[in-house]
Write a protein that holds these residues in place. Sequence first.
Motif, PDB file in Angstrom:
ATOM      1  N   ASP A   1       0.299  15.296  -1.727  1.00 29.67           N
ATOM      2  CA  ASP A   1       1.277  14.683  -0.969  1.00 29.67           C
ATOM      3  C   ASP A   1       0.857  13.324  -0.114  1.00 29.67           C
ATOM      4  N   LEU A   2      -0.551  13.313  -0.029  1.00 25.09           N
ATOM      5  CA  LEU A   2      -1.104  12.238   0.587  1.00 25.09           C
ATOM      6  C   LEU A   2      -0.645  10.833  -0.163  1.00 25.09           C
ATOM      7  N   SER A   3      -1.066  11.011  -1.456  1.00 26.39           N
ATOM      8  CA  SER A   3      -0.753   9.865  -2.303  1.00 26.39           C
ATOM      9  C   SER A   3       0.885   9.510  -2.505  1.00 26.39           C
ATOM     10  N   ASP A   4       1.609  10.391  -2.261  1.00 23.34           N
ATOM     11  CA  ASP A   4       3.133  10.277  -2.102  1.00 23.34           C
ATOM     12  C   ASP A   4       3.548   9.202  -0.790  1.00 23.34           C
ATOM     13  N   TRP A   5       2.933   9.788   0.069  1.00 27.47           N
ATOM     14  CA  TRP A   5       3.076   9.287   1.529  1.00 27.47           C
ATOM     15  C   TRP A   5       2.407   7.696   1.407  1.00 27.47           C
ATOM     16  N   THR A   6       1.440   7.574   0.913  1.00 29.14           N
ATOM     17  CA  THR A   6       0.878   6.277   0.752  1.00 29.14           C
ATOM     18  C   THR A   6       1.658   5.272   0.243  1.00 29.14           C
ATOM     19  N   ALA A   7       2.027   5.748  -0.855  1.00 27.62           N
ATOM     20  CA  ALA A   7       3.130   4.880  -1.797  1.00 27.62           C
ATOM     21  C   ALA A   7       4.198   4.481  -0.922  1.00 27.62           C
ATOM     22  N   SER A   8       4.932   5.150  -0.322  1.00 25.31           N
ATOM     23  CA  SER A   8       6.142   5.224   0.685  1.00 25.31           C
ATOM     24  C   SER A   8       5.724   4.070   1.908  1.00 25.31           C
ATOM     25  N   ARG A   9       4.534   4.346   2.299  1.00 21.48           N
ATOM     26  CA  ARG A   9       4.060   3.276   3.610  1.00 21.48           C
ATOM     27  C   ARG A   9       3.692   1.885   2.727  1.00 21.48           C
ATOM     28  N   ILE A  10       3.279   1.973   1.688  1.00 19.99           N
ATOM     29  CA  ILE A  10       2.758   0.500   1.052  1.00 19.99           C
ATOM     30  C   ILE A  10       4.201  -0.157   0.718  1.00 19.99           C
ATOM     31  N   SER A  11       5.097   0.530   0.313  1.00 23.29           N
ATOM     32  CA  SER A  11       6.129  -0.263  -0.097  1.00 23.29           C
ATOM     33  C   SER A  11       6.910  -1.044   1.108  1.00 23.29           C
ATOM     34  N   GLU A  12       6.567  -0.860   2.396  1.00 20.77           N
ATOM     35  CA  GLU A  12       6.940  -1.467   3.584  1.00 20.77           C
ATOM     36  C   GLU A  12       6.304  -2.949   3.650  1.00 20.77           C
ATOM     37  N   ILE A  13       5.276  -3.067   2.748  1.00 15.93           N
ATOM     38  CA  ILE A  13       4.723  -4.457   2.977  1.00 15.93           C
ATOM     39  C   ILE A  13       5.410  -5.441   1.788  1.00 15.93           C
ATOM     40  N   PRO A  14       5.719  -6.454   2.139  1.00 17.88           N
ATOM     41  CA  PRO A  14       6.477  -7.283   1.066  1.00 17.88           C
ATOM     42  C   PRO A  14       5.315  -7.740  -0.005  1.00 17.88           C
ATOM     43  N   GLU A  15       5.997  -7.736  -1.066  1.00 22.17           N
ATOM     44  CA  GLU A  15       4.983  -8.033  -2.339  1.00 22.17           C
ATOM     45  C   GLU A  15       3.878  -9.236  -2.212  1.00 22.17           C
ATOM     46  N   LYS A  16       4.558 -10.203  -1.625  1.00 19.13           N
ATOM     47  CA  LYS A  16       3.628 -11.487  -1.620  1.00 19.13           C
ATOM     48  C   LYS A  16       2.426 -11.289  -0.489  1.00 19.13           C
ATOM     49  N   GLN A  17       2.761 -10.316   0.471  1.00 17.51           N
ATOM     50  CA  GLN A  17       1.660 -10.059   1.431  1.00 17.51           C
ATOM     51  C   GLN A  17       0.745  -8.841   1.247  1.00 17.51           C
ATOM     52  N   ARG A  18       0.845  -8.460  -0.046  1.00 12.81           N
ATOM     53  CA  ARG A  18      -0.020  -7.161  -0.457  1.00 12.81           C
ATOM     54  C   ARG A  18      -1.326  -7.729  -0.929  1.00 12.81           C
ATOM     55  N   ILE A  19      -2.131  -8.211   0.015  1.00 12.15           N
ATOM     56  CA  ILE A  19      -3.363  -8.796  -0.302  1.00 12.15           C
ATOM     57  C   ILE A  19      -4.463  -8.256   1.000  1.00 12.15           C
ATOM     58  N   LEU A  20      -5.353  -7.715   0.419  1.00 13.61           N
ATOM     59  CA  LEU A  20      -6.264  -6.777   1.416  1.00 13.61           C
ATOM     60  C   LEU A  20      -7.572  -7.495   1.365  1.00 13.61           C
ATOM     61  N   ILE A  21      -8.227  -8.277   2.480  1.00 15.41           N
ATOM     62  CA  ILE A  21      -9.360  -8.944   2.591  1.00 15.41           C
ATOM     63  C   ILE A  21     -10.329  -8.267   3.385  1.00 15.41           C
ATOM     64  N   THR A  22     -11.518  -7.447   2.998  1.00 15.46           N
ATOM     65  CA  THR A  22     -12.306  -6.867   3.747  1.00 15.46           C
ATOM     66  C   THR A  22     -13.777  -7.407   3.681  1.00 15.46           C
ATOM     67  N   ALA A  23     -14.737  -6.773   4.395  1.00 14.21           N
ATOM     68  CA  ALA A  23     -16.142  -7.121   4.374  1.00 14.21           C
ATOM     69  C   ALA A  23     -16.871  -7.045   2.953  1.00 14.21           C
ATOM     70  N   HIS A  24     -16.619  -6.023   2.456  1.00 13.22           N
ATOM     71  CA  HIS A  24     -17.305  -5.778   0.994  1.00 13.22           C
ATOM     72  C   HIS A  24     -16.256  -4.752   0.198  1.00 13.22           C
ATOM     73  N   ASP A  25     -16.498  -5.191  -1.202  1.00 13.19           N
ATOM     74  CA  ASP A  25     -15.559  -4.527  -2.119  1.00 13.19           C
ATOM     75  C   ASP A  25     -15.731  -3.079  -2.341  1.00 13.19           C
ATOM     76  N   ALA A  26     -15.162  -2.578  -1.305  1.00 16.85           N
ATOM     77  CA  ALA A  26     -15.117  -1.215  -1.271  1.00 16.85           C
ATOM     78  C   ALA A  26     -13.575  -0.578  -1.471  1.00 16.85           C
ATOM     79  N   PHE A  27     -12.468  -1.088  -1.679  1.00 10.35           N
ATOM     80  CA  PHE A  27     -11.005  -0.677  -1.740  1.00 10.35           C
ATOM     81  C   PHE A  27     -10.586  -1.067  -3.257  1.00 10.35           C
ATOM     82  N   HIS A  28     -11.084  -1.230  -4.285  1.00 11.43           N
ATOM     83  CA  HIS A  28     -10.577  -1.644  -5.173  1.00 11.43           C
ATOM     84  C   HIS A  28      -9.816  -0.524  -6.018  1.00 11.43           C
TER      85      HIS A  28
END
Length: 306
Positions: free
Chosen positions: A175-202
Motif C-alpha cells: 500500500d505504501l508503494s502504491d501511495w508513493t507512486a501516486s504522490r511522485i506523479s504530482e512532480i512534473p517529469e523534468k523536475q524529478r531530480i533529487l539532490i542530497t548530501a550523500h548517495d543514499a536514495f538510489h
Amino acid sequence: MKKILFLFITTILLVGCSNNTERSSDKEGKPLVITTTGQIADAVKEIAGDLVEVKSLMGPGVDPHLYKATQGDLQTLEEGDIIFYNGLHLEGKMSDVFEKMEKEKTVRGIGEAIPKDRILSNEENPDLADPHIWFGIEIWQIALEEITKTLIEELPDQKDTFVKNEQAYFQKLADLSDWTASRISEIPEKQRILITAHDAFHYFGNSVGLDVRGLQGISTDSEYGLKDIQNVVDFLVENNIKAVFVESSVSDKAMKAVIEGAKEKGHTIQIGGELYSDAMGAEGTEEGTYIGMYKHNVNTIVDSLK
C-alpha cells in the motif's frame, strides 16, 4: 552470633538465587533481539510482535557508516539472543564485532540475502555495494524475509504467527508503494531530480523514477572536495533545479556550500527540507517507524519539487 551470621548469609544466597531465576525466566520467555538500525528494529517488531524484546543500537540522527560500538553496545550484544544487522558494509566499523559474535550466537546480515544482481553499486567503484536497501520497498522485503526465516529457526513453535505478521506487514508495504507512486506523479517529469548530501536514495529513485544525485558517495566515510561541490553546483544551474535536501544523520555543511556556490553564479537554491536517510525519527513519533519515515520523505520531496 553464629546462628545470626548463618541466617544472614543464607538469606543473601536465597535472594541472589531468586533474582537469577527471575532473570533467567524472563530471558527464556522473551528472547532479546539486538539490531543495529532503527529500520531493522521496526521490522522485527512488526514480524515478531510481543514475542521478543527488541533493542536498537543506533538511534535518531546516528550515522551507521561512521558508527563504532561502545563498551555499552558490546555488553548489549553479549546479552542478546539474536543479532540482526544490515550488512553490505553499512556498519563497516563493526565488522570485527559481528565476526566474533557469530561464534557465540545467531547473527544475521539481512542484506546478504538479497540476490547480488539486485544490489546497486557505486558508479566510480563497482565493487562497492550500495547498502541503503530499505529505500527500495521490494528489495527491502527480501531482506525482511531473512528476519522471518531466522525467527522461525529460533522459535519454531511461533512459525504461524511470524508468517501471518509478515504477510500483514508486506501488505502495508505494498500500500505504501502504491501511495508513493501516486504522490511522485504530482512532480512534473523534468523536475524529478533529487539532490542530497550523500548517495543514499538510489534504490528509492530507481523504484519511483527519480534522478538521484549525492554530493558524497554511498558512504559518508568518503571524502568530498571543492571539485565535487562545483560539479553539483554546475548540474543545479544547468538543470535549473530550485531545491536540494539535507539529511537528519549527515551534517548540512556541504549542502550549504553548494547553495553558496550556486548563489555566486546567480542561481537561487532552497533547502527543500530534511530527509531521513540512514536513521529514522525519534521513537514514539510517526517518523520513528519505517512507514512513517518513508512517508515523511516522500511528502517532503514532492512538496518541494512539484
